[in-house]
Each structure stands twice: as C-alpha cells, then as structure tokens.
Design a protein around this motif. Structure first.
Motif, PDB file in Angstrom:
ATOM      1  N   GLN A 175      43.804  41.978  46.862  1.00  0.00           N
ATOM      2  CA  GLN A 175      43.066  43.240  46.951  1.00  0.00           C
ATOM      3  C   GLN A 175      43.599  44.242  45.932  1.00  0.00           C
ATOM      4  OE1 GLN A 175      40.443  43.504  49.043  1.00  0.00           O
ATOM      5  NE2 GLN A 175      39.926  45.523  48.221  1.00  0.00           N
ATOM      6  N   GLN A 176      44.920  44.277  45.761  1.00  0.00           N
ATOM      7  CA  GLN A 176      45.522  45.173  44.780  1.00  0.00           C
ATOM      8  C   GLN A 176      45.070  44.815  43.368  1.00  0.00           C
ATOM      9  OE1 GLN A 176      49.628  44.495  45.812  1.00  0.00           O
ATOM     10  NE2 GLN A 176      49.739  46.302  47.146  1.00  0.00           N
ATOM     11  N   LEU A 177      44.935  43.517  43.093  1.00  0.00           N
ATOM     12  CA  LEU A 177      44.456  43.079  41.788  1.00  0.00           C
ATOM     13  C   LEU A 177      43.035  43.576  41.542  1.00  0.00           C
ATOM     14  CD1 LEU A 177      44.580  41.364  39.192  1.00  0.00           C
ATOM     15  CD2 LEU A 177      43.893  39.390  40.572  1.00  0.00           C
ATOM     16  N   MET A 178      42.183  43.476  42.536  1.00  0.00           N
ATOM     17  CA  MET A 178      40.786  43.893  42.380  1.00  0.00           C
ATOM     18  C   MET A 178      40.643  45.409  42.262  1.00  0.00           C
ATOM     19  SD  MET A 178      38.314  41.399  44.557  1.00  0.00           S
ATOM     20  CE  MET A 178      38.775  42.063  46.150  1.00  0.00           C
ATOM     21  N   GLU A 179      41.645  46.156  42.701  1.00  0.00           N
ATOM     22  CA  GLU A 179      41.556  47.614  42.706  1.00  0.00           C
ATOM     23  C   GLU A 179      42.439  48.267  41.638  1.00  0.00           C
ATOM     24  OE1 GLU A 179      42.542  48.659  46.696  1.00  0.00           O
ATOM     25  OE2 GLU A 179      40.611  47.971  47.518  1.00  0.00           O
ATOM     26  N   CYS A 180      42.756  47.536  40.580  1.00  0.00           N
ATOM     27  CA  CYS A 180      43.596  48.091  39.513  1.00  0.00           C
ATOM     28  C   CYS A 180      42.968  49.367  38.945  1.00  0.00           C
ATOM     29  CB  CYS A 180      43.763  47.074  38.393  1.00  0.00           C
ATOM     30  SG  CYS A 180      44.852  45.700  38.811  1.00  0.00           S
ATOM     31  N   HIS A 181      43.820  50.351  38.671  1.00  0.00           N
ATOM     32  CA  HIS A 181      43.331  51.638  38.171  1.00  0.00           C
ATOM     33  C   HIS A 181      43.490  51.799  36.658  1.00  0.00           C
ATOM     34  CE1 HIS A 181      44.097  52.466  42.507  1.00  0.00           C
ATOM     35  NE2 HIS A 181      42.971  53.122  42.386  1.00  0.00           N
ATOM     36  N   SER A 182      44.198  50.902  36.026  1.00  0.00           N
ATOM     37  CA  SER A 182      44.388  50.994  34.579  1.00  0.00           C
ATOM     38  C   SER A 182      44.510  49.596  33.993  1.00  0.00           C
ATOM     39  CB  SER A 182      45.655  51.800  34.245  1.00  0.00           C
ATOM     40  OG  SER A 182      46.819  51.077  34.619  1.00  0.00           O
ATOM     41  N   PHE A 183      44.310  49.501  32.694  1.00  0.00           N
ATOM     42  CA  PHE A 183      44.402  48.220  32.013  1.00  0.00           C
ATOM     43  C   PHE A 183      45.830  47.684  32.071  1.00  0.00           C
ATOM     44  CE2 PHE A 183      44.448  45.669  27.948  1.00  0.00           C
ATOM     45  CZ  PHE A 183      43.562  44.697  28.390  1.00  0.00           C
ATOM     46  N   GLU A 184      46.799  48.576  31.946  1.00  0.00           N
ATOM     47  CA  GLU A 184      48.198  48.164  32.007  1.00  0.00           C
ATOM     48  C   GLU A 184      48.535  47.587  33.385  1.00  0.00           C
ATOM     49  OE1 GLU A 184      47.085  51.053  30.910  1.00  0.00           O
ATOM     50  OE2 GLU A 184      47.471  50.802  28.766  1.00  0.00           O
ATOM     51  N   GLU A 185      48.000  48.208  34.438  1.00  0.00           N
ATOM     52  CA  GLU A 185      48.228  47.679  35.787  1.00  0.00           C
ATOM     53  C   GLU A 185      47.574  46.306  35.932  1.00  0.00           C
ATOM     54  OE1 GLU A 185      47.376  48.655  40.529  1.00  0.00           O
ATOM     55  OE2 GLU A 185      46.608  50.024  38.982  1.00  0.00           O
ATOM     56  N   LEU A 186      46.386  46.146  35.372  1.00  0.00           N
ATOM     57  CA  LEU A 186      45.699  44.857  35.434  1.00  0.00           C
ATOM     58  C   LEU A 186      46.558  43.764  34.804  1.00  0.00           C
ATOM     59  CD1 LEU A 186      42.998  43.211  35.921  1.00  0.00           C
ATOM     60  CD2 LEU A 186      42.524  43.698  33.503  1.00  0.00           C
ATOM     61  N   LEU A 187      47.094  44.027  33.627  1.00  0.00           N
ATOM     62  CA  LEU A 187      47.908  43.029  32.935  1.00  0.00           C
ATOM     63  C   LEU A 187      49.136  42.665  33.754  1.00  0.00           C
ATOM     64  CD1 LEU A 187      47.771  44.404  29.267  1.00  0.00           C
ATOM     65  CD2 LEU A 187      46.265  42.712  30.353  1.00  0.00           C
ATOM     66  N   MET A 188      49.777  43.672  34.331  1.00  0.00           N
ATOM     67  CA  MET A 188      50.964  43.437  35.153  1.00  0.00           C
ATOM     68  C   MET A 188      50.625  42.563  36.356  1.00  0.00           C
ATOM     69  SD  MET A 188      53.138  46.196  37.397  1.00  0.00           S
ATOM     70  CE  MET A 188      51.726  46.417  38.510  1.00  0.00           C
ATOM     71  N   ARG A 189      49.539  42.867  37.028  1.00  0.00           N
ATOM     72  CA  ARG A 189      49.180  42.118  38.247  1.00  0.00           C
ATOM     73  C   ARG A 189      48.685  40.708  37.912  1.00  0.00           C
ATOM     74  NH1 ARG A 189      49.969  44.948  42.585  1.00  0.00           N
ATOM     75  NH2 ARG A 189      49.846  47.238  42.566  1.00  0.00           N
ATOM     76  N   LEU A 190      48.032  40.537  36.775  1.00  0.00           N
ATOM     77  CA  LEU A 190      47.618  39.200  36.367  1.00  0.00           C
ATOM     78  C   LEU A 190      48.829  38.326  36.050  1.00  0.00           C
ATOM     79  CD1 LEU A 190      44.514  39.939  34.095  1.00  0.00           C
ATOM     80  CD2 LEU A 190      44.504  38.829  36.341  1.00  0.00           C
ATOM     81  N   ARG A 191      49.816  38.903  35.426  1.00  0.00           N
ATOM     82  CA  ARG A 191      51.044  38.151  35.145  1.00  0.00           C
ATOM     83  C   ARG A 191      51.734  37.747  36.451  1.00  0.00           C
ATOM     84  NH1 ARG A 191      54.248  41.174  30.197  1.00  0.00           N
ATOM     85  NH2 ARG A 191      53.918  39.494  28.695  1.00  0.00           N
ATOM     86  N   ARG A 192      51.760  38.644  37.397  1.00  0.00           N
ATOM     87  CA  ARG A 192      52.371  38.327  38.694  1.00  0.00           C
ATOM     88  C   ARG A 192      51.563  37.259  39.416  1.00  0.00           C
ATOM     89  NH1 ARG A 192      53.963  44.366  41.049  1.00  0.00           N
ATOM     90  NH2 ARG A 192      55.659  44.801  39.560  1.00  0.00           N
ATOM     91  N   ALA A 193      50.243  37.357  39.307  1.00  0.00           N
ATOM     92  CA  ALA A 193      49.387  36.359  39.949  1.00  0.00           C
ATOM     93  C   ALA A 193      49.630  34.973  39.354  1.00  0.00           C
ATOM     94  CB  ALA A 193      47.917  36.751  39.799  1.00  0.00           C
ATOM     95  N   LEU A 194      49.797  34.905  38.045  1.00  0.00           N
ATOM     96  CA  LEU A 194      50.086  33.623  37.404  1.00  0.00           C
ATOM     97  C   LEU A 194      51.402  33.048  37.911  1.00  0.00           C
ATOM     98  CD1 LEU A 194      48.981  34.230  33.706  1.00  0.00           C
ATOM     99  CD2 LEU A 194      48.032  32.554  35.297  1.00  0.00           C
ATOM    100  N   ALA A 195      52.395  33.899  38.115  1.00  0.00           N
ATOM    101  CA  ALA A 195      53.683  33.433  38.634  1.00  0.00           C
ATOM    102  C   ALA A 195      53.513  32.814  40.015  1.00  0.00           C
ATOM    103  CB  ALA A 195      54.683  34.576  38.676  1.00  0.00           C
ATOM    104  N   LEU A 196      52.604  33.371  40.815  1.00  0.00           N
ATOM    105  CA  LEU A 196      52.387  32.877  42.174  1.00  0.00           C
ATOM    106  C   LEU A 196      51.698  31.506  42.194  1.00  0.00           C
ATOM    107  CD1 LEU A 196      51.247  36.187  43.912  1.00  0.00           C
ATOM    108  CD2 LEU A 196      53.411  34.997  44.245  1.00  0.00           C
ATOM    109  N   VAL A 197      51.012  31.160  41.125  1.00  0.00           N
ATOM    110  CA  VAL A 197      50.357  29.840  41.055  1.00  0.00           C
ATOM    111  C   VAL A 197      51.120  28.917  40.094  1.00  0.00           C
ATOM    112  CG1 VAL A 197      48.111  30.824  41.642  1.00  0.00           C
ATOM    113  CG2 VAL A 197      48.722  30.528  39.232  1.00  0.00           C
TER     114      VAL A 197
END
Length: 219
Positions: free
Chosen positions: A143-165
């Motif tokens: 949910q936090q990934l879908m609600e990113c407020h900035s491009f920088e936040e998106l990149l950070m959360r995508l990197r974290r998501a990749l770590a989780l998979v």
C-alpha cells in the motif's frame, strides 16, 4: 545483429511485455542494457548478446541514492546511448536515471512478470506453508508503494520491494515500463485513457490476484 533481427527483437519484447508507455525499441534497449550490465560473459554468449561491462559499472549504479548521482555514472550513459535519444530533456534524463538505479538492483530476470506479481506470491514453499501463507511483500508495504508521494520515494520503495523478492524473477522491461508510467501519471499532465490502465490499478490487480489464489485455497 542485422537491422531485420534487431527490429524483430524489438517487436517481440514489446509484445511479450505488453508495455504501456515503452516503445518496442525502448523495451529491447532496456533488456539488452540490463543483460550486459548484469549477466556473466558465459550467459551473454549463450543468449547471443553483445559483450557486457565490468562489474564495477553495476556496482556504481547500486551505490547511487538519487537520480542526480546516477546521471553521472557509466552505466546510465550506456543506457542513454542504447535508447538513441537525441534530445537532452531534463525530465527524460532524470526519469531514465531512476530506471537505471532500480534495474541495477535486479540480478535475475523473468520476462513478462511484474514486480507486483512477484511481490504478491507466497513466501517460501507454498505447499508447506499451510494456513500461515503470507505474501513476500506485506499488504502494508505494498500500500505504501502505491501511495508514493515523490519519484525519489518511489525509487526507494521499488528497491526495497526487489530486496523482498530476492532481486530476481521480475521482468526488467516491465519494471522500467512501470517507473516511466508512474512518472507520466504523477509528474506530467498525461493520464491513461481508462482508470484500469493506470499503474496503481495494474499493480493492485497483479498483487491481489496472487494473494487471492493461495488464500482462497485455505478457505
């Protein structure tokens, strides 16, 4: 690779990935770049790809914490050259630098699989999980990934998501397409023709379709 072979490869990548904003040429360029950035010389030779770059090129991108830093790397220059961009638009440079940052984290690819799909799959061996099955990425983090407020936040959360998979089993092309579409939807006047074509809707559909599959089996 001949011009005909290149054109066929570009069309094939666009068709397999069902890209929403990437052109056939861009899809092919992203996959070619990621392969040369990440895969071993033996694997590249087996795929018939061009020679790769040194491990330091990928490592440099992975150390970047923002797109401005990625812009100065050799890895980004290779990507930009592969895209064949003539214009030096600030926004285009910035968003593609973000793409390079995220894709540098991916160490194993599976064509046609989105990050949201992989994030929604059950942890571990689904057959042994019983009623305790949980997605690789929790619903809160998703949910936090879908609600990113900035491009920088998106990149950070995508990197974290990749770590989780485990940084594998995701399409490099699909990931790049998602990042570019998020940018177009949130940082420009562009909007998809239908709400169901929006990146957040597609993420939710991919993620919860996976979750529903193993949770319904437990009912």
């Amino acid at each position: 690779m001949s011009d005909t072979e290149l054109e066929n490869a570009q069309k094939k990548d666009a068709r397999i990935e069902r890209c929403h904003v990437l052109s056939g040429h861009e899809a092919w360029a992203v996959r070619d770049w990621w392969q040369r950035l990440t895969l071993s010389p033996e694997m590249l030779k087996k795929l018939g790809s061009r020679p790769g770059w040194s491990k330091g090129v990928r490592a440099e991108l992975r150390r970047c914490d923002r797109p401005e830093a990625a812009l100065l790397t050799e890895g980004f220059r290779h990507l930009w050259d592969g895209l064949g961009r003539d214009e030096i638009a600030k926004d285009a440079l910035y968003v593609w630098a973000g793409v390079a940052m995220v894709l540098a984290e991916l160490k194993g690819e599976q064509a046609g699989v989105s990050l949201a799909t992989k994030a929604g799959k059950a942890k571990g061996d689904a057959k042994k999980q019983g009623d305790s099955k949980q997605p690789r990425m929790s619903e809160l983090r998703f949910q936090q990934l879908m609600e990113c407020h900035s491009f920088e936040e998106l990149l950070m959360r995508l990197r974290r998501a990749l770590a989780l998979v485990d940084k594998e089993g995701v399409s490099a092309v699909s990931l790049a397409d998602d990042i570019l579409q998020w940018w177009k939807e949130n940082e420009s006047p562009w909007r998809p023709e239908r709400p169901t074509q929006g990146v957040a809707f597609r993420w939710a559909n991919d993620y919860f379709r996976q979750v529903a599959g193993y949770r319904s089996n437990n009912d």
